[in-house]
Structures are given as C-alpha cells and as structure tokens.
Design a protein around this motif. Structure first.
Motif, mmCIF file in Angstrom:
data_model
loop_
_atom_site.group_PDB
_atom_site.id
_atom_site.type_symbol
_atom_site.label_atom_id
_atom_site.label_comp_id
_atom_site.label_asym_id
_atom_site.label_seq_id
_atom_site.Cartn_x
_atom_site.Cartn_y
_atom_site.Cartn_z
ATOM 1 N N HIS A 156 40.857 -24.091 8.223
ATOM 2 C CA HIS A 156 40.860 -24.403 9.718
ATOM 3 C C HIS A 156 40.862 -23.103 10.445
ATOM 4 N N GLY A 157 40.068 -23.064 11.574
ATOM 5 C CA GLY A 157 39.890 -22.016 12.272
ATOM 6 C C GLY A 157 38.745 -21.134 12.051
ATOM 7 N N PRO A 158 38.545 -20.156 12.881
ATOM 8 C CA PRO A 158 37.342 -19.375 12.944
ATOM 9 C C PRO A 158 37.601 -18.276 11.524
ATOM 10 N N THR A 159 36.483 -17.816 10.984
ATOM 11 C CA THR A 159 36.381 -16.830 9.985
ATOM 12 C C THR A 159 36.746 -15.600 10.453
ATOM 13 N N ALA A 160 36.875 -14.684 9.584
ATOM 14 C CA ALA A 160 37.340 -13.232 9.826
ATOM 15 C C ALA A 160 36.142 -12.766 10.759
ATOM 16 N N ALA A 161 34.881 -13.059 10.220
ATOM 17 C CA ALA A 161 33.843 -12.650 11.044
ATOM 18 C C ALA A 161 33.652 -12.950 12.325
ATOM 19 N N GLU A 162 34.036 -14.308 12.684
ATOM 20 C CA GLU A 162 34.064 -14.689 13.932
ATOM 21 C C GLU A 162 34.978 -14.274 14.826
ATOM 22 N N GLN A 163 36.349 -13.979 14.165
ATOM 23 C CA GLN A 163 37.449 -13.480 14.864
ATOM 24 C C GLN A 163 37.273 -11.812 15.370
ATOM 25 N N LYS B 214 52.759 -8.233 3.280
ATOM 26 C CA LYS B 214 51.935 -8.878 2.405
ATOM 27 C C LYS B 214 50.580 -9.202 3.065
ATOM 28 N N ILE B 215 49.477 -9.006 2.291
ATOM 29 C CA ILE B 215 48.003 -8.936 2.896
ATOM 30 C C ILE B 215 47.149 -10.028 2.243
ATOM 31 N N ASP B 216 46.712 -11.300 3.066
ATOM 32 C CA ASP B 216 46.156 -12.266 2.580
ATOM 33 C C ASP B 216 44.526 -11.948 2.585
ATOM 34 N N PRO B 217 43.812 -12.379 1.641
ATOM 35 C CA PRO B 217 42.448 -12.061 2.005
ATOM 36 C C PRO B 217 41.790 -12.771 3.158
ATOM 37 N N ASP B 218 40.935 -12.030 3.535
ATOM 38 C CA ASP B 218 39.928 -12.647 4.817
ATOM 39 C C ASP B 218 40.905 -12.781 6.240
#
Length: 155
Positions: free
Chosen positions: A19-26, A97-101
């Motif tokens: 849910h929510g905007p994608t990384a590209a949208e953000q 901790k890094i999560d993808p996207d």
C-alpha cells in the motif's frame, strides 16, 4: 460442492499487496545522481535542491537512497568538496536495516563559498551477506554569485 449442492469456488490464498506510493512516486521530481566507477550495486541516489544555490547563503540538498536489495546497514559518506562548506555533522550518515525499494531520506546542509560548478561526491556502502558493497555518486551544484536585484522603477 457445498452441502446445499452448489459448486464451491477454490479459495485463493491472500496476496500481499503493497500500500502507498512506490519509491519512484515518492521521489518524483528528484534527479538521479550520476554513478561513478564500475560498481553495479543495485542502489540509487537521488537529489533535489529546494532553492537556487547562491554564494554565502545556506543551502539544503535533499538526498534519497533507494536500494533494490536487503542490507544490514548502509552508510552514506559525503567527501570533501572545495567551494561547498558542509555543516558540522553533515558528512556521514549511517542507516540501520535496509529494506528494498524503501526511500531513505537525508538533508545535507552546506554553504557555498564561491560561485561556479561544484560536485558533491557521495560514497554509499551497503553491508549485506557479510560483505561491504560500495558505489560512488556525484551531484553537480551550480552556484551563482550573490547579485542584488535591481529595484523596480529605479532609474
């Protein structure tokens, strides 16, 4: 068939939906920093400048780190850049901790000390699978001299 004689449809297991905007949208409106070197680490660094860089005036550079892989930690190091004085504590940023996207944002505060074209050089280190992966990026900053604006109607 159900007990009333009607055919039953097979139940599908629930599908995880993001849910929510994608990384590209953000990060729409941000510019991708130029990667330097030959690293193929799947990470992006994007930036934007909320105001025009002017000599002697404080400037904020917004950066966004986006990894396509999981990582235990990430470190973003800003290398020294002549002509751009970085505020105290603005050089290194460590992220857990890094999560993808996912978009990891930072503000870099600096003051341009001269006009011209300068480059902010960032080194990104991702620690994953017991190794450190490194990629470098360059962000161009075009600084103008502080010229007073002419008064309207003045002759």
């Amino acid at each position: 068939q159900s007990s009333d004689g009607k055919p039953t449809s097979a139940r599908k297991s629930p599908v995880a939906v993001k849910h929510g905007p994608t990384a590209a949208e953000q990060t729409a409106g941000m510019v991708e920093a130029a990667a330097t070197g030959k690293s193929t680490m799947p990470v992006q660094l994007k930036f934007d400048l909320p105001q025009r860089p002017v000599v002697g005036q404080p400037l904020v550079v917004n950066i966004a780190l986006i990894s396509q892989i999981d990582a235990d930690t990430a470190k973003v190091r800003l290398d020294d850049s002549s002509g751009l004085d970085v505020a105290a504590g603005g050089g290194d940023h460590v992220i857990g901790k890094i999560d993808p996207d996912f978009v990891y944002r930072q503000e870099i505060k600096l003051v341009p000390s001269a006009d011209g074209v300068f480059f902010l050089n960032f080194t990104v280190t991702l620690r994953h699978d017991e190794i450190d992966d490194i990629r470098t990026f360059t962000v161009p900053i075009i600084v103008t001299a502080n010229r007073p604006a002419a008064a309207d109607g003045a002759h």
